[in-house]
Design a protein around this motif. Structure first.
Motif, mmCIF file in Angstrom:
data_model
loop_
_atom_site.group_PDB
_atom_site.id
_atom_site.type_symbol
_atom_site.label_atom_id
_atom_site.label_comp_id
_atom_site.label_asym_id
_atom_site.label_seq_id
_atom_site.Cartn_x
_atom_site.Cartn_y
_atom_site.Cartn_z
ATOM 1 N N PRO A 51 -0.160 6.080 -0.812
ATOM 2 C CA PRO A 51 0.589 6.787 0.233
ATOM 3 C C PRO A 51 0.077 6.433 1.626
ATOM 4 C CG PRO A 51 -0.108 8.292 -1.501
ATOM 5 C CD PRO A 51 -0.807 6.992 -1.756
ATOM 6 N N VAL A 52 0.993 6.332 2.567
ATOM 7 C CA VAL A 52 0.627 6.040 3.957
ATOM 8 C C VAL A 52 0.618 7.347 4.733
ATOM 9 C CG1 VAL A 52 1.303 4.825 6.063
ATOM 10 C CG2 VAL A 52 1.620 3.726 3.825
ATOM 11 N N TYR A 53 -0.511 7.601 5.396
ATOM 12 C CA TYR A 53 -0.647 8.835 6.175
ATOM 13 C C TYR A 53 -0.665 8.511 7.665
ATOM 14 C CZ TYR A 53 -2.074 10.677 1.623
ATOM 15 O OH TYR A 53 -2.111 11.020 0.304
ATOM 16 N N PRO A 54 -0.140 9.394 8.511
ATOM 17 C CA PRO A 54 0.515 10.638 8.122
ATOM 18 C C PRO A 54 1.838 10.386 7.414
ATOM 19 C CG PRO A 54 0.821 10.253 10.459
ATOM 20 C CD PRO A 54 -0.134 9.194 9.979
ATOM 21 N N LEU A 55 2.268 11.376 6.638
ATOM 22 C CA LEU A 55 3.532 11.276 5.920
ATOM 23 C C LEU A 55 4.695 11.317 6.905
ATOM 24 C CD1 LEU A 55 2.648 13.776 3.060
ATOM 25 C CD2 LEU A 55 2.632 11.270 2.920
#
Length: 344
Positions: free
Chosen positions: A127-131
């Motif tokens: 997952p890439v943060y921030p969403l």
């Protein structure tokens, strides 16, 4: 969401077809990917001492249909909720201890579906943060909705004399690909529930938005809590409160629909033995319909050796009063383990 097990909404699976479908649930938890089956955990469970006293007498789930009007956005079913709270208050006055879970019903599900909160980032890659802003908005709105319902549920319980204390899963209970990290509750969360009960408080938990390592965010269903509470607390029986009398062979408003009084669960595979059940999953319920409830009830019997029976009964009914005290209800559905002599 709680077990609105057979409502008047139309279903595409019933009778023999339902039996065939349910018979495929040998591994349990595979349909939604949210229930941690023993075969998927890959680790030994935390074992309670054989002679340990139960931390509470009964684990109760107030289903979404027993606290909300599922077809009407964010609307309470005050009659059913108050009836449940009254029965639980009487239970406490009789010296019976309990832990409570409540479904979301018409709260939370629609926001979760609209914004894709259950899917998170999709689980492909890291997952890439921030969403994304949309996912963050959905998480916030979903959680606001479910905690608003929780306030109403806890208010009703306190009004009947129960010292109810909410346990909010986020951010203290996490998942990976929608399954509990390590296959079960964190030790701290389990110990905290036991300590609440030891002091005489009534822990109340709800389905929630949670942090997911694979997809950023996910929804942790109240049905998962039902399984976890039962095995962590060593309770003797579990009760699903709903808006109908139990599991029916078709939606109970249809002519010829019959109440299924007993469902046997194979203690090894989780296979269900029944004559036919109508499946129903409303489009806005992101955690599943009847299949998920039966799956959850059966998983309780698989994962919690202390539990002798799981009851599905109408909130506020005489059957509910019986089931909450561990008695086989006159009108309701009872799930129990298939006797060893019949298992094959």
């Amino acid at each position: 969401q709680g077990p609105g097990l057979c409502t008047s909404e139309r279903s595409g699976v019933h009778g023999a077809a339902a039996h065939e479908t349910l018979s495929r649930f040998a591994a349990m938890g595979g349909v939604l990917g949210c229930l941690p089956s023993a075969r998927e955990q890959g680790r030994a469970p935390r074992l309670r001492a054989p002679n340990a006293s139960p931390a509470c007498d009964v684990v109760v789930k107030i289903g979404g249909s027993a606290c909300t009007k599922k077809a009407v956005f964010e609307t309470l079913n005050e009659e059913a909720l108050n009836a449940s709270a009254k029965q639980l208050g009487a239970l406490m006055r009789d010296g019976i201890t309990m832990a409570v879970i409540h479904g979301a019903g018409s709260f939370g599900h629609q926001q979760a579906r609209e914004f894709g909160v259950s899917k998170g980032t999709g689980g492909e890659g890291v997952p890439v943060y921030p969403l994304t802003q949309r996912l963050l908005e959905g998480a916030a709105k979903t959680r606001l909705s479910v905690t608003t319902l929780n306030k109403h549920v806890v208010t009703a319980l306190i009004g009947e004399g129960l010292p109810a204390i909410t346990i909010s899963p986020c951010p203290f209970v996490g998942t990976e690909k929608k399954k509990l990290l390590g296959g079960r509750l964190p030790q701290g969360a389990a110990d905290g529930v036991v300590e609440l009960l030891k002091r005489g408080l009534v822990p109340v938990v709800h389905g929630d938005v949670v942090l997911d390592e694979a997809q950023g965010l996910a929804i942790l269903s109240g049905d998962v809590w039902m399984v976890e509470f039962c095995r962590e607390l060593g309770t003797r029986h579990a009760v699903f409160l709903t808006d109908v009398d139990g599991v029916f062979t078709a939606p109970p408003t249809e002519p010829g629909a019959e109440l299924v009084r007993e469902i046997l669960v194979d203690p090894e595979t989780g296979e269900l033995e029944l004559t036919g059940v109508s499946m129903n999953c409303a489009s806005h319920d992101v955690t599943g319909g009847l299949k998920a409830k039966l799956e959850s009830a059966a998983e309780v019997l698989l994962q919690a050796p202390s539990v002798q029976c799981v009851f599905i009964v109408r909130a506020g009914s005489d059957a509910a009063a019986e089931a909450l005290r561990g008695k086989i209800p006159e009108r309701g559905t009872t799930l129990r383990r298939r006797p060893a002599s019949k298992a094959s």
